[in-house]
Design a protein around this motif. Sequence first.
Motif, mmCIF file in Angstrom:
data_model
loop_
_atom_site.group_PDB
_atom_site.id
_atom_site.type_symbol
_atom_site.label_atom_id
_atom_site.label_comp_id
_atom_site.label_asym_id
_atom_site.label_seq_id
_atom_site.Cartn_x
_atom_site.Cartn_y
_atom_site.Cartn_z
ATOM 1 N N GLN A 161 7.843 47.671 5.415
ATOM 2 C CA GLN A 161 9.191 47.206 5.741
ATOM 3 C C GLN A 161 9.207 46.631 7.151
ATOM 4 O O GLN A 161 8.709 47.235 8.100
ATOM 5 N N VAL A 162 9.792 45.453 7.273
ATOM 6 C CA VAL A 162 9.854 44.776 8.559
ATOM 7 C C VAL A 162 11.306 44.465 8.878
ATOM 8 O O VAL A 162 12.048 43.947 8.031
ATOM 9 N N VAL A 163 11.725 44.803 10.098
ATOM 10 C CA VAL A 163 13.052 44.433 10.577
ATOM 11 C C VAL A 163 12.868 43.182 11.436
ATOM 12 O O VAL A 163 12.107 43.195 12.408
ATOM 13 N N GLY A 164 13.536 42.114 11.056
ATOM 14 C CA GLY A 164 13.331 40.858 11.764
ATOM 15 C C GLY A 164 14.625 40.181 12.151
ATOM 16 O O GLY A 164 15.646 40.325 11.484
ATOM 17 N N LYS A 165 14.560 39.428 13.258
ATOM 18 C CA LYS A 165 15.656 38.555 13.660
ATOM 19 C C LYS A 165 15.251 37.145 13.214
ATOM 20 O O LYS A 165 14.288 36.578 13.727
ATOM 21 N N VAL A 166 15.977 36.622 12.239
ATOM 22 C CA VAL A 166 15.600 35.354 11.587
ATOM 23 C C VAL A 166 16.472 34.223 12.130
ATOM 24 O O VAL A 166 17.691 34.371 12.232
ATOM 25 N N SER A 167 15.825 33.101 12.461
ATOM 26 C CA SER A 167 16.583 31.891 12.839
ATOM 27 C C SER A 167 16.134 30.755 11.923
ATOM 28 O O SER A 167 14.938 30.608 11.634
ATOM 29 N N MET A 168 17.098 29.962 11.444
ATOM 30 C CA MET A 168 16.807 28.860 10.541
ATOM 31 C C MET A 168 17.431 27.586 11.135
ATOM 32 O O MET A 168 18.653 27.516 11.299
ATOM 33 N N THR A 169 16.564 26.605 11.443
ATOM 34 C CA THR A 169 17.021 25.376 12.100
ATOM 35 C C THR A 169 16.860 24.194 11.150
ATOM 36 O O THR A 169 15.744 23.933 10.655
ATOM 37 N N PRO A 170 17.940 23.457 10.873
ATOM 38 C CA PRO A 170 17.835 22.308 9.958
ATOM 39 C C PRO A 170 17.268 21.055 10.674
ATOM 40 O O PRO A 170 17.519 20.860 11.866
ATOM 41 N N VAL A 171 16.485 20.255 9.909
ATOM 42 C CA VAL A 171 15.931 18.984 10.428
ATOM 43 C C VAL A 171 16.489 17.857 9.560
ATOM 44 O O VAL A 171 16.381 17.894 8.327
ATOM 45 N N ALA A 172 17.101 16.834 10.209
ATOM 46 C CA ALA A 172 17.748 15.737 9.463
ATOM 47 C C ALA A 172 16.806 14.542 9.333
ATOM 48 O O ALA A 172 15.976 14.274 10.209
ATOM 49 N N ASP A 173 16.961 13.788 8.192
ATOM 50 C CA ASP A 173 16.193 12.547 8.023
ATOM 51 C C ASP A 173 16.976 11.390 8.648
ATOM 52 O O ASP A 173 17.994 11.612 9.317
ATOM 53 N N GLU A 174 16.490 10.158 8.393
ATOM 54 C CA GLU A 174 17.129 8.994 9.014
ATOM 55 C C GLU A 174 18.555 8.763 8.513
ATOM 56 O O GLU A 174 19.357 8.070 9.158
ATOM 57 N N HIS A 175 18.901 9.396 7.403
ATOM 58 C CA HIS A 175 20.255 9.259 6.859
ATOM 59 C C HIS A 175 21.178 10.408 7.275
ATOM 60 O O HIS A 175 22.327 10.487 6.840
ATOM 61 N N GLY A 176 20.658 11.345 8.085
ATOM 62 C CA GLY A 176 21.466 12.462 8.544
ATOM 63 C C GLY A 176 21.512 13.626 7.591
ATOM 64 O O GLY A 176 22.283 14.567 7.796
ATOM 65 N N ARG A 177 20.733 13.532 6.532
ATOM 66 C CA ARG A 177 20.700 14.634 5.582
ATOM 67 C C ARG A 177 19.580 15.612 5.932
ATOM 68 O O ARG A 177 18.530 15.201 6.470
ATOM 69 N N CYS A 178 19.808 16.885 5.608
ATOM 70 C CA CYS A 178 18.794 17.910 5.910
ATOM 71 C C CYS A 178 17.620 17.737 4.965
ATOM 72 O O CYS A 178 17.762 17.810 3.735
ATOM 73 N N CYS A 179 16.446 17.525 5.551
ATOM 74 C CA CYS A 179 15.255 17.365 4.738
ATOM 75 C C CYS A 179 14.303 18.548 4.868
ATOM 76 O O CYS A 179 13.486 18.784 3.973
ATOM 77 N N GLN A 180 14.414 19.267 5.976
ATOM 78 C CA GLN A 180 13.541 20.425 6.196
ATOM 79 C C GLN A 180 14.304 21.534 6.917
ATOM 80 O O GLN A 180 15.312 21.287 7.608
ATOM 81 N N LEU A 181 13.781 22.743 6.750
ATOM 82 C CA LEU A 181 14.286 23.912 7.486
ATOM 83 C C LEU A 181 13.109 24.564 8.205
ATOM 84 O O LEU A 181 12.068 24.830 7.585
ATOM 85 N N ILE A 182 13.286 24.780 9.488
ATOM 86 C CA ILE A 182 12.239 25.456 10.275
ATOM 87 C C ILE A 182 12.696 26.888 10.522
ATOM 88 O O ILE A 182 13.749 27.124 11.132
ATOM 89 N N GLY A 183 11.894 27.801 10.020
ATOM 90 C CA GLY A 183 12.260 29.216 10.149
ATOM 91 C C GLY A 183 11.363 29.954 11.134
ATOM 92 O O GLY A 183 10.154 29.718 11.191
ATOM 93 N N VAL A 184 11.976 30.859 11.919
ATOM 94 C CA VAL A 184 11.243 31.726 12.860
ATOM 95 C C VAL A 184 11.762 33.146 12.677
ATOM 96 O O VAL A 184 12.988 33.365 12.646
ATOM 97 N N VAL A 185 10.828 34.079 12.538
ATOM 98 C CA VAL A 185 11.198 35.490 12.393
ATOM 99 C C VAL A 185 10.592 36.277 13.556
ATOM 100 O O VAL A 185 9.356 36.325 13.692
#
Length: 519
Positions: A110-134
């Motif tokens: 069992q791991v207790v983590g502080k998770v952050s999820m950052t969205p990355v937009a393409d040239e049209h402003g839509r989210c194409c990727q999510l960068i996660g850090v735990v």
Amino acid sequence: MPDSADSLGSLAATNAALVEREQQLSVLFDAIADVTFVLDVEDEDQYRFIFANKAFEKIAGLPVEQVIGRYVQDIIPEPSLSLVLTKHREAIARMERVVWEETLDYPTGQVVGKVSMTPVADEHGRCCQLIGVVYDLTKEKQVEKALRVSNERFAYALKATSDAIYDWNVADDTLYWGEGFEELFGYKLAQNSAPFGGWSDCVHPDDSTRVVDGIRRVALETTDLFWQEEYRFRRADNSWAEVFDRGYLLRDANGQAVRMIGAMQDITPRKQAERQQQLLAEKLIGQNADLQQFTYIVSHNLRAPLANALGFSDLLARVDKQSAVFDTSLQNLRTSLQLLDEVLADVNDILSVRDEQAGYRPEPVPLAAVCQQALLGLQEALQAAGGQLHLHIPAELRVAGSRAYFHSIFHNLISNAIKYRADARPLRIDITANTMPAAGLTVTVRDNGAGFDRQQAGNNVFQLYRRFHAGQAGRGIGLYLVRAHVEAMGGQIEVASRLDEGTEFTLYFRPHADENLPH
């Protein structure tokens, strides 16, 4: 137009640079202790792993090769999956970094983590990727839990003990008090921690130098680890508690005192019991000594007149009733019987005093009025002796004791002063009483009479049948009764005397001394 060979070479170089950059980034991310991963955003709630660093493999227990290319729902089980998907949608909808804390169940545990999820937009402003850090909080949470459990145990320990636990911060000169401080001494702490002076000001003035200066000396001038003292401490109601205080000093690498953890224990009942036991022991020793003396003297004084009476009664049976021998023997028999009656009267007086002591109950005694009453029965003898008595006792003075005892004390001391006056000067008797909160009551009876050799008398002044004035009638029991009454009320008596100058009796009664006696 550029040569096709040049275009292919340029493209190859660009690809090689990209590959090299990805390799560098991969090395960089693998060096990071936090779990880092990248998700491709496909259809709704379809998030595919395209990158995961070594920390992901270490924490999750899954080889990176088994993670890349798979969807989130294939890697993260319920109930964590539902929360993760919700946070992904939130990050995409807001196009902002989202942070949350969760407990993750991995094959490694069992791991207790502080998770952050950052969205990355393409040239049209839509989210194409999510960068996660735990960020792994597991150890911090374990320490936090252990500390919470420890604090709970400490809190329960404080509730379970009747001591006042404290923590002295030496540098700040402040004291943090446990709950026992308020319960034991009645103070309501306006702040906690409290200044050191709040404690030191409550230490009894007579103990302050030894205790307050002593604790600072041990902390600041020695390398000792332990300190302890017994002292008096003022309660919130201004009464005094007797406490036993002990502390343990925490020192730094240089031996400087940093903190002291200690406990104050209220030992007032124990000290009172010890004093009562000591008083009882002293009283028992004194009574045993008196009993031995009483038994010896009374048996001796009884034996002599009784033997004489038997001898004369035997003689009377054998001589002529009309003879002078008969008359003389009859007179001697009468004298022996009178002596025997006096000894028996003494025995009765002494036994009565013992019985009274057994049932003694203190009462507020108006000392001046009782002294005046004792003087009434002796006024005629005082006037016949040409003497004067000067009474210096405030009329309003009330003393905890026995009215009958004080009457007997004054009667015996005044009658002794009259009996053993000096012929060369008018008799003067002075009786004074002084009270002080700390010292208690002092009563002095002073006369300018014949006096006696105090050094020669030694410790026999208050013993039975001890007399120091030849030619004066007396039974030698008065001072014995005076001392018995004084001691029955928890007091002490002393005498000072010089031949042809006078005698002074001083009676001492400690504050509430009678309360320490068995009633």
